[in-house]
Scaffold this active site. Sequence first.
Site, short mmCIF file in Angstrom:
data_model
loop_
_atom_site.label_atom_id
_atom_site.label_comp_id
_atom_site.label_asym_id
_atom_site.label_seq_id
_atom_site.Cartn_x
_atom_site.Cartn_y
_atom_site.Cartn_z
N SER A 141 -3.30 -0.62 4.17
CA SER A 141 -1.98 -0.40 4.16
C SER A 141 -0.59 -1.02 3.77
CB SER A 141 -1.73 1.38 5.29
OG SER A 141 0.13 1.80 4.87
N ASP A 285 4.49 1.98 -1.01
CA ASP A 285 3.21 0.75 -0.24
C ASP A 285 1.86 1.05 -1.02
OD1 ASP A 285 2.22 3.05 0.87
OD2 ASP A 285 2.27 2.21 2.36
#
Length: 556
Positions: A141, A285
């Site tokens: 992530s 992100d």
Amino acid sequence: MSDLRRAAEEWLAQDPDPATRAELRDILDDDQALADRFGARLEFGTAGLRGELGAGPNRMNRVTVMRAAAGLAACLPSGGRVIVGFDARHGSRRFANDTAAVLAGAGLRPEVFADPVPTPVLAHFTRAFDDVVAGVMVTASHNPPRDNGYKVYWADGAQIVPPTDAEISAAIDRVGRVDALLLGAGWLVHDGAGLYLDAVSSLNLGTPDPGLSIVYTPLHGVGRDVLLAAFERAGFAAPAVVPEQAEPDPDFPTVAFPNPEEPGALDLALALAADRGADLVIANDPDADRCAVAVPGPEGWRVLTGDEVGGLLAEHVLRETSGDDRLVVTTIVSSSLLRSIAAAHGVRFAESLTGFKWIMKAGGPPDVAGERGGSSPHRKPDRLVFGYEEALGYSVGDDRGVPVADKDGIGAALAVAALAAEARQGGRTLLDLLDDQARRYGLHATAQLSIRVDDLSLITAAMNRLRAAPPARLGGCAVESFDDLSHGEDGLPPTDGLRFRLAGGSRVVVRPSGTEPKLKCYLEVVLPVDGDIAADRARAAADLDALRADVAATLS
């Protein structure tokens, strides 16, 4: 020979990766370096695995991944389909292919994406087919460049929760040497995200405005191509992509930390938006499951908080949907605003533990006030139309429900664009809509305080100290109640957290981070709006500062 040296040599004998074998050979006589890699191991939990790349059981590497895949395979029915996705981080493609080889060797039917994909694409594919039994996403992530990770989804398309995580972890512990695993070959390869795009771009959330000017950054991640395709299908003009951050790059060269919440991460996007006179900035992100939003204001560009975006999207979704079976969910550390919005729209509301895996499991039989989600013999089952967490995570749905059973930064970006288009057509902005909500529901101002530590025992000590002697006042307000969430409060599963409810509706939640060595504190101040909203916002900011200072002093 020391135990660490023996463990390292055993690892060398089975490691298929020449890079990590070379790393180990270089440190065989360095006890401190060996202890760092072999003195502990990455624990498999509800977030799967996540850690620094390198050799040994306390690092992300091919041996760690193959063991995880073998443990997962032991918990799945033979012959089941498993969808495997990966991002553009260092090692992700190799880890995905290793996973597929182990799963195929164990009698499962793995299917791997041909190219890096956003996490919500993998999550959607996992729930889209009746015979899919699990999904794996190789991603860290928004972690630093040196990290990678391994997320597991179950057949419902949501991340695993207890006891499934413990069962997989126990199965991993039973795995022997990885060079003894039977490996398969010839698995199916997915080419493209069409199935996900069909679902998310058809969300019925209002009329697009082709004249809306948007600047977008994927922060060197994998979101760009899928987001642009989704916007085109939905009828929006293509956002202007920040050129320096447009291509996937696992080193994230233009940001200190690839997290849109971090100071400075959006600087290039904001500069491009100011230069173009844009209406909106959107950022994902690196794996595109989170969405950040910024808008121009009287004093320059303003980055909205996750709670502000969550409140705006919730009300937008509820205006565009219908039915008394609708459910909206947020976490115990997010703003209490969503509870008020749900009540005003006559829909069901539930709180969950932190993390989207819990948001997607929220509900159960209604409580006395009829607030909790779920079903009963006397009413229709809940239909989740919106869920969010303050850390920029949103799952946006319509009357058909949510297309992704996890946070989805691309679907959220589409919903934000639709809401901004609606406001623009009325001569208004998202900031005007925030003021409207403050007048309707009171001003809910939120902030965070994070305390990073080098020694994890300091976190345990701080939590124990607060449990033993909770403060009577915080930020100048009396603490009216104190909940130790480790006992399981309000029907929630036990978790290591503390909640302080203050006079006037304010609150503080303190918990250890699940992914980093730090203590996280979530602060909320609630104030009525008396007409001068600018003055009220200034007062709320001052109250948050006082609350932050008190909490920091209490934990020092």
